[in-house]
Design an enzyme around this catalytic site. Structure first.
Site, PDB file in Angstrom:
ATOM      1  N   PRO A 145       0.818  -1.213   0.000  1.00  0.00           N
ATOM      2  CA  PRO A 145       0.000   0.000   0.000  1.00  0.00           C
ATOM      3  C   PRO A 145       0.854   1.267   0.000  1.00  0.00           C
ATOM      4  O   PRO A 145       1.706   1.454   0.860  1.00  0.00           O
ATOM      5  CB  PRO A 145      -0.809  -0.096   1.291  1.00  0.00           C
ATOM      6  CG  PRO A 145      -0.713  -1.527   1.694  1.00  0.00           C
ATOM      7  CD  PRO A 145       0.586  -2.023   1.175  1.00  0.00           C
ATOM      8  N   GLU A 146       0.647   2.110  -0.990  1.00  0.00           N
ATOM      9  CA  GLU A 146       1.258   3.423  -1.023  1.00  0.00           C
ATOM     10  C   GLU A 146       0.107   4.429  -0.903  1.00  0.00           C
ATOM     11  O   GLU A 146      -0.984   4.045  -0.494  1.00  0.00           O
ATOM     12  CB  GLU A 146       2.063   3.590  -2.321  1.00  0.00           C
ATOM     13  CG  GLU A 146       3.177   2.551  -2.436  1.00  0.00           C
ATOM     14  CD  GLU A 146       3.979   2.631  -3.726  1.00  0.00           C
ATOM     15  OE1 GLU A 146       4.085   3.732  -4.285  1.00  0.00           O
ATOM     16  OE2 GLU A 146       4.488   1.599  -4.177  1.00  0.00           O
TER      17      GLU A 146
ATOM     18  N   LYS B 223       1.435   7.220   3.888  1.00  0.00           N
ATOM     19  CA  LYS B 223       0.903   5.873   3.703  1.00  0.00           C
ATOM     20  C   LYS B 223       0.228   5.379   4.977  1.00  0.00           C
ATOM     21  O   LYS B 223      -0.119   4.210   5.086  1.00  0.00           O
ATOM     22  CB  LYS B 223       2.036   4.896   3.364  1.00  0.00           C
ATOM     23  CG  LYS B 223       2.906   5.307   2.199  1.00  0.00           C
ATOM     24  CD  LYS B 223       4.052   4.325   2.042  1.00  0.00           C
ATOM     25  CE  LYS B 223       5.084   4.831   1.058  1.00  0.00           C
ATOM     26  NZ  LYS B 223       6.252   3.929   1.000  1.00  0.00           N
TER      27      LYS B 223
ATOM     28  N   HIS C 260      -3.628 -15.207   9.322  1.00  0.00           N
ATOM     29  CA  HIS C 260      -2.913 -13.933   9.141  1.00  0.00           C
ATOM     30  C   HIS C 260      -3.590 -12.742   9.794  1.00  0.00           C
ATOM     31  O   HIS C 260      -3.143 -11.621   9.620  1.00  0.00           O
ATOM     32  CB  HIS C 260      -2.688 -13.627   7.655  1.00  0.00           C
ATOM     33  CG  HIS C 260      -2.119 -14.774   6.876  1.00  0.00           C
ATOM     34  ND1 HIS C 260      -0.999 -15.468   7.289  1.00  0.00           N
ATOM     35  CD2 HIS C 260      -2.529 -15.370   5.734  1.00  0.00           C
ATOM     36  CE1 HIS C 260      -0.740 -16.429   6.416  1.00  0.00           C
ATOM     37  NE2 HIS C 260      -1.665 -16.400   5.472  1.00  0.00           N
TER      38      HIS C 260
ATOM     39  N   ARG D 192       3.019 -10.792   6.254  1.00  0.00           N
ATOM     40  CA  ARG D 192       4.443 -10.770   6.614  1.00  0.00           C
ATOM     41  C   ARG D 192       4.747 -10.182   7.985  1.00  0.00           C
ATOM     42  O   ARG D 192       5.909 -10.064   8.355  1.00  0.00           O
ATOM     43  CB  ARG D 192       5.225 -10.018   5.547  1.00  0.00           C
ATOM     44  CG  ARG D 192       5.195 -10.762   4.231  1.00  0.00           C
ATOM     45  CD  ARG D 192       6.107 -10.155   3.214  1.00  0.00           C
ATOM     46  NE  ARG D 192       5.689 -10.609   1.901  1.00  0.00           N
ATOM     47  CZ  ARG D 192       6.126 -10.121   0.757  1.00  0.00           C
ATOM     48  NH1 ARG D 192       7.012  -9.154   0.766  1.00  0.00           N
ATOM     49  NH2 ARG D 192       5.702 -10.590  -0.376  1.00  0.00           N
TER      50      ARG D 192
ATOM     51  N   ARG E 250      16.417  -2.799  -3.457  1.00  0.00           N
ATOM     52  CA  ARG E 250      15.276  -2.261  -4.176  1.00  0.00           C
ATOM     53  C   ARG E 250      15.458  -2.428  -5.682  1.00  0.00           C
ATOM     54  O   ARG E 250      16.555  -2.248  -6.210  1.00  0.00           O
ATOM     55  CB  ARG E 250      15.110  -0.775  -3.864  1.00  0.00           C
ATOM     56  CG  ARG E 250      13.808  -0.510  -3.170  1.00  0.00           C
ATOM     57  CD  ARG E 250      14.008   0.237  -1.872  1.00  0.00           C
ATOM     58  NE  ARG E 250      14.064  -0.671  -0.743  1.00  0.00           N
ATOM     59  CZ  ARG E 250      14.926  -0.584   0.247  1.00  0.00           C
ATOM     60  NH1 ARG E 250      15.808   0.328   0.248  1.00  0.00           N
ATOM     61  NH2 ARG E 250      14.896  -1.438   1.232  1.00  0.00           N
TER      62      ARG E 250
END
Length: 300
Positions: free
Chosen positions: A2-3, A56, A116, A141, A290
């Site tokens: 998510p940005e 964010k 999760h 994660r 990256r």
DNA sequence: TCAAACCTGTAG
DNA sequence: CTACAGGTTTGA
């Protein structure tokens, strides 16, 4: 991942869907998810007052001046769900794992939270699209973090993902000054949440492609004219992405449905394919963990 | 300013 | 099994 557009979509969805809701009880299923000064259960009994976004970071406001800040990181998401009923499963933390299948009717009444799920707010005065009674924070994660705090502490506690001025609210002159004062690669600066909040790898990649600027250029080498082009591309791309509810890649999901901006991606995830502008092969470079994709021909 | 750590699902 | 995804924090 998510940005800004995804965080905006999540905040809008929650703001709309949770109107009139009140927290009945809370569940914390993975301790490290909670990082703030207050307990999750301090939200018990509080009325939902609205949801917003900074960078964010998704911010939920509750009565009594309480706030729930959510740094979603890679895989954090808010989804509606049904709280378990019947016999509570013992243990909970620790070994945890062994997530069982989605609770279903006829499974002998022993329901658990879906896999999760790291935390959840059981609500009253709320019924989801499918009759759900809870807001679940799911995070595969386990990188995501929730902060419960008082409104007065919000500024100090805002996660790094919301520290800088919103990239959508930054003035052209200020944007240029921020670029000019850094020798870091321009893409690194775009993703530096302290310099400007909201961009991650996906949108920084797309913005620089659209602007025709090489991601490796030192930020201080960007001319004022180029700076304006980058900011304009950012506005257009982020605006369109918000309209399309963000990009649905990997397992991103907003409370009220997926986004579709991934259909508009022109560079991100397209390494090895022809540049949509000049036809030359898009290249991928990896540095310090990256990956960036760019066109060596039309990004200078 | 850079690398490693944090995590786990998915792709090879 | 290994590589990779990658935002953010932390330590060098």
């Amino acid at each position: 991942m998510p940005e800004l557009p995804e965080a905006q979509t999540i905040a809008s969805d929650l703001d709309r869907a949770l109107a009139g809701a009140r927290v009945k009880s809370t569940e914390l299923l993975y301790r490290p998810t909670l990082a703030g000064p207050l307990a999750l259960s301090d939200l018990d009994g509080s009325a939902f007052e609205g949801a917003s976004r900074r960078g964010k970071c998704v911010i939920l406001a509750f009565g009594g001046g309480l706030r729930l800040l959510a740094s979603l990181r890679m895989t954090g998401q808010f989804v509606f769900g049904h709280s378990p009923v019947g016999a509570a499963s013992p243990g909970g933390a620790g070994a945890g794992g062994a997530g069982e299948a989605e609770p279903r009717a006829g499974s002998r009444g022993k329901r658990v939270w879906p896999p999760h799920v790291r935390a959840a707010l059981v609500l009253e005065g709320f019924s989801g699209p499918d009759g759900e009674d809870s807001l679940m924070f799911r995070d595969i994660r386990k990188f995501g973090r929730l902060f419960v705090c008082r409104a007065s502490e919000e500024e100090f506690l805002l996660p790094a993902s919301a520290k800088g001025p919103d990239v959508t609210a930054i003035a052209p002159g200020e944007f240029y000054r921020r670029l000019a004062s850094s020798k870091a690669p321009v893409k690194t600066l775009l993703m530096d949440q302290a310099a400007m909040a909201g961009l991650g790898n996906i949108y920084a990649t797309e913005i620089l492609f659209e602007a025709g600027i090489s991601p490796f250029r030192p930020a201080s080498s960007i001319a004022r004219e180029e700076s304006d082009i980058i900011l304009k591309a950012a506005g257009e791309i982020l605006g369109e992405a918000v309209r399309m509810r963000g990009s649905t890649i990997s397992n991103y999901q907003a409370p009220l449905g997926p986004g579709s901006y991934q259909q508009r991606h022109r560079a991100y995830g397209k390494a090895g394919r022809p540049c949509p502008r000049c036809g030359r092969t898009l290249e991928k470079v990896r540095s310090s963990g990256r990956t960036t994709v760019y066109c060596p021909n039309c990004q200078r």
